[in-house]
Design an enzyme around this catalytic site. Structure first.
Site, PDB file in Angstrom:
ATOM      1  N   GLU A  94      -5.881   6.519  -1.586  1.00 47.84           N
ATOM      2  CA  GLU A  94      -5.879   5.392  -0.639  1.00 47.84           C
ATOM      3  C   GLU A  94      -6.466   4.140  -1.275  1.00 47.84           C
ATOM      4  OE1 GLU A  94      -4.250   5.501   2.021  1.00 47.84           O
ATOM      5  OE2 GLU A  94      -3.890   7.661   2.007  1.00 47.84           O
TER       6      GLU A  94
ATOM      7  N   HIS B 123       0.842  -1.203   0.000  1.00 48.28           N
ATOM      8  CA  HIS B 123       0.000   0.000   0.000  1.00 48.28           C
ATOM      9  C   HIS B 123       0.883   1.260   0.000  1.00 48.28           C
ATOM     10  CE1 HIS B 123      -3.497   2.457   1.668  1.00 48.28           C
ATOM     11  NE2 HIS B 123      -2.466   3.171   2.079  1.00 48.28           N
ATOM     12  N   GLU B 124       1.842   1.306   0.896  1.00 49.18           N
ATOM     13  CA  GLU B 124       2.712   2.497   0.985  1.00 49.18           C
ATOM     14  C   GLU B 124       3.527   2.667  -0.291  1.00 49.18           C
ATOM     15  OE1 GLU B 124       1.999   4.496   3.142  1.00 49.18           O
ATOM     16  OE2 GLU B 124       0.966   3.194   4.561  1.00 49.18           O
TER      17      GLU B 124
ATOM     18  N   HIS C 249       1.571   4.210  -3.031  1.00 46.49           N
ATOM     19  CA  HIS C 249       1.352   5.657  -2.896  1.00 46.49           C
ATOM     20  C   HIS C 249       2.336   6.470  -3.748  1.00 46.49           C
ATOM     21  CE1 HIS C 249      -1.952   6.336  -0.308  1.00 46.49           C
ATOM     22  NE2 HIS C 249      -1.438   5.780   0.772  1.00 46.49           N
TER      23      HIS C 249
ATOM     24  N   ASP D 119      -4.680   0.620  -1.752  1.00 42.98           N
ATOM     25  CA  ASP D 119      -5.218  -0.657  -1.251  1.00 42.98           C
ATOM     26  C   ASP D 119      -5.230  -1.712  -2.358  1.00 42.98           C
ATOM     27  OD1 ASP D 119      -5.633   0.100   1.358  1.00 42.98           O
ATOM     28  OD2 ASP D 119      -7.748   0.623   1.087  1.00 42.98           O
TER      29      ASP D 119
END
Ligand SMILES: [Zn+2]
Length: 683
Positions: free
Chosen positions: A583, A518-519, A522, A587
């Protein structure tokens, strides 16, 4: 305000409030939280109909929201457990005996917060000199000097000033001016006319009136003052940029000289402000929303000075309220905790005091936390997982059919330069200049706040410090910073239910693995993709590839905009697909990448099922279960407006609907709800 960060979830700690409840319970640290919990599953439902309900149904039934919480989920369970560990550390540090300087300092801070009788005895005394300073304002120049003084001790008012890397030269940190000054959580609360928003404003005015009364004003005076506060803040809200629009960094990219902004908004007396706010001298800065300063410039003239003084008084009272007597603390909780978030009770004092210590001296408390909970081995195993997921991302980029080789080359460059920060910073913050007294909670908090503001301002016109962390080590969260191009995992999250060395790979990859993915994603979502490998705002995409990307994220925006967040007697509220886009992209990307990484180390067909579930099924269940949560309707409503993260249900169901691997693992068929008709894939 620290560097803009994109975290795995938003804690919105707006309601860390204080009250008179003491009696720290003597219960010990709760047991470790299971990473994979078969008893959480609701087997009465088909996973292909509603996977979130399947993974979390029994957990949700058995875990109602505690009366002092607005939301209760697996993240919160772990955070709660950390609070107990931190309390042990602080209680020991507070007990007479031999202590290091760090222990003595955090112990004294915690003790000052717990000492309610000293706080009651002081009454309004900590507030009085601040209010007298506001009272003494005679001119607009005095007003701006007082704003500078309030910013110096970290009271938010009128606008924001902070340091951040230059958007185009990320190796240099510069000054930023930004919109600010409202008290309710978003501009929409001031501007929308639906019945709920109207009610919220009415309750807010009542609350502000009560707080003015507590500060010593007569009821009729306080009532008029509260209305003035709403009028002034509505003006600031009207001048503020919408949260969703701000997602595009280009809307915030306005570098100018001090002379230029001073000319643009002369009524702010910004040269006086800069000289007075304790920042080093500088000649240029970024003004994130010039229109705000243009508009409020007019208001500074149109609104009488006496009204501005009322507004400054309110911002002071509001900031000090949690540090004062029980009467202030209770009223603060009644509005922010009860009305705005749906909490029934205030948290026990010790929890609020542990959180306050973490907020004010977090890097000192964090050192003690890390010493107790997180070894070098924790760092090593996390790094290994990060590397395997980065490898998966490299493969994923390679396989994309819609991206040209030119853009791919740049994407690899960016991926290869991402810095991984794990557990805690390399060097610990030195708080030795902050005077902490065992009987001065308000003073301690103000001095710690002043220290933090000074630390932030000192970075202006200096090389960017990429080693500086944006979260304290006990925090149960993780984040990516676009200007630094780094991903950060505080020690607080690197434990069950996110990671356990007792668990199989499938489960660990489904939990912490997806958080890592997830990070990483980003860096390549609708915001992150605007920054290059060095963290500069620079377009590295071909026009064609950018178009392809936009089409794909539009699919995600539409998909999530259809999901209902809350349905209560005040009506139905759907998610804001644009606000949550980054976000949701992260995900979906995280779920895909961690699965690829898992499959590079195991062969699902060779791994024996555990608890009746295959490795693939355990992977998706572990993911689903980190998001098990119950939320009050009030909190859910607030989050739709303010939180860039979707609620747990849609973080799970939204992502698995788009995942062919999930559908294969649970043998879902086209037409079933967990098989999206038009699956969205960005990464
Ligand atoms: Zn995130």
């Amino acid at each position: 305000m620290t560097t803009r960060i994109l975290c795995v979830f938003s804690m919105l700690l707006t309601a860390v409030l204080c009250s008179a409840q003491t009696s720290p319970s003597s219960s010990a640290v709760p047991q470790e939280i299971p990473v994979f919990d078969v008893t959480a599953i609701d087997k009465t439902i088909d996973p292909c109909l509603d996977f979130y309900q399947y993974a979390c149904g029994t957990w949700m039934k058995n875990n109602p929201i505690p009366p002092d919480k607005a939301r209760w989920g697996r993240f919160d369970e772990l955070f709660e457990r950390n609070l107990y560990i931190l309390r042990d550390i602080l209680t020991e540090a507070q007990t007479p005996g031999k202590h290091t300087a760090t222990e003595s300092m955090v112990g004294a801070f915690y003790g000052s917060c717990m000492d309610e009788s000293a706080i009651e005895k002081k009454g309004n005394a900590p507030l009085t000199p601040e209010l007298e300073r506001v009272h003494g304002i005679k001119t607009k120049a005095d007003l701006i000097r007082q704003v500078a003084a309030m910013h110096r001790n970290s009271t938010p008012v009128l606008f924001a000033f902070y340091s951040q890397p230059d958007m185009h030269v990320s190796t240099e940190t510069i000054a930023y001016l930004d919109q600010g000054g409202i008290t309710l959580p978003d501009r929409d609360y001031y501007l929308k006319d639906d019945p709920k928003s109207v009610e919220t404003r009415q309750k807010y005015v009542e609350h502000v009136q009560k707080m003015f009364e507590l500060a010593g004003d007569k009821p009729e005076v306080a009532a008029a003052e509260a209305k003035t506060v709403l009028t002034v803040e509505t003006g600031l809200a009207q001048a503020s940029m919408d949260r969703t629009v701000r997602r595009d960094p280009k809307t915030r990219d306005h570098k100018m000289t001090v002379a230029e902004i001073a000319d643009l908004a002369p009524n702010f007396d910004l040269t006086v402000y800069f000289a007075d706010n304790g920042s080093p001298k500088f000649t240029s800065l970024n003004v994130s929303n010039p229109d705000f300063f243009k508009q409020v410039n007019e208001q500074l003239n149109a609104v009488p000075l006496e009204d501005w003084k009322i507004y400054l008084r309110w911002k002071t009272i509001n900031e000090y309220a949690p540090l004062l007597t029980n009467a202030f603390v209770e009223e603060d909780f009644n509005f922010n905790g009860k009305y705005m978030s749906g909490r029934k009770e205030i948290e026990p004092r010790w929890k609020r005091c542990v959180k306050a210590t973490d907020e004010n001296l977090g890097m000192a408390l964090g050192k003690l936390y890390v010493d107790r909970t997180f070894g070098a081995e924790g760092k090593e195993r996390t790094l290994k997982m990060v590397q395997s997921i980065e490898t998966a991302m490299r493969q994923d980029i390679g396989q994309l059919t819609w991206m040209s080789d030119t853009t791919k080359k740049k994407a690899y460059e960016k991926l290869n330069t991402i810095v991984n920060n794990i557990g805690y910073p390399d060097s610990w913050r030195d708080y030795s200049s902050v005077a902490i007294k065992s009987d001065d909670y308000a003073g301690n908090t103000v001095r710690a706040g002043t220290f933090e503001v000074q630390r932030d301002y000192k970075k202006i016109d200096r090389p960017t410090d990429r080693k500086d962390w944006g979260m304290t080590p006990p925090t149960v969260n993780a984040y990516y910073r676009a200007p630094m191009n780094d991903i950060n995992f505080p020690a607080g999250i690197l434990q069950p239910p996110f990671y356990s060395k007792l668990m199989d790979d499938a489960v660990n990859y489904g939990a912490i693995g997806v958080v890592i993915g997830h990070e990483l994603t980003h860096g390549f979502d609708d915001q992150g993709r605007r920054y290059d490998a060095e963290g500069n705002l620079r377009d590295w995409w071909t026009a064609e590839d950018a178009k392809e990307f936009e089409q794909r994220v539009d699919c995600t925006v539409n998909e999530y905009s259809g999901f209902v967040s809350v349905k209560d007697d005040k009506g139905e509220v759907k998610l804001n697909g644009k606000l949550t886009l980054g976000e949701n992209t992260a995900d979906n990307g995280g779920l895909k990448l961690a699965y690829m990484a898992l499959n590079s180390i195991i062969d699902d067909t060779q791994v024996k099922p555990i608890d009746g579930y295959t490795a693939a099924q355990r992977y998706f269940l572990a993911y689903g279960q980190i998001w098990c949560q119950n939320v009050t309707d009030q909190e859910a409503r607030k989050r739709v407006l303010t939180d860039s993260h979707s609620p747990g249900r849609w973080r799970v169901n939204g992502a698995v609907q788009n995942s062919a691997a999930f559908q294969q693992a649970f043998k879902c068929k086209p037409g079933q709800p967990m098989v999206a008709e038009n699956a969205c894939h960005v990464w």
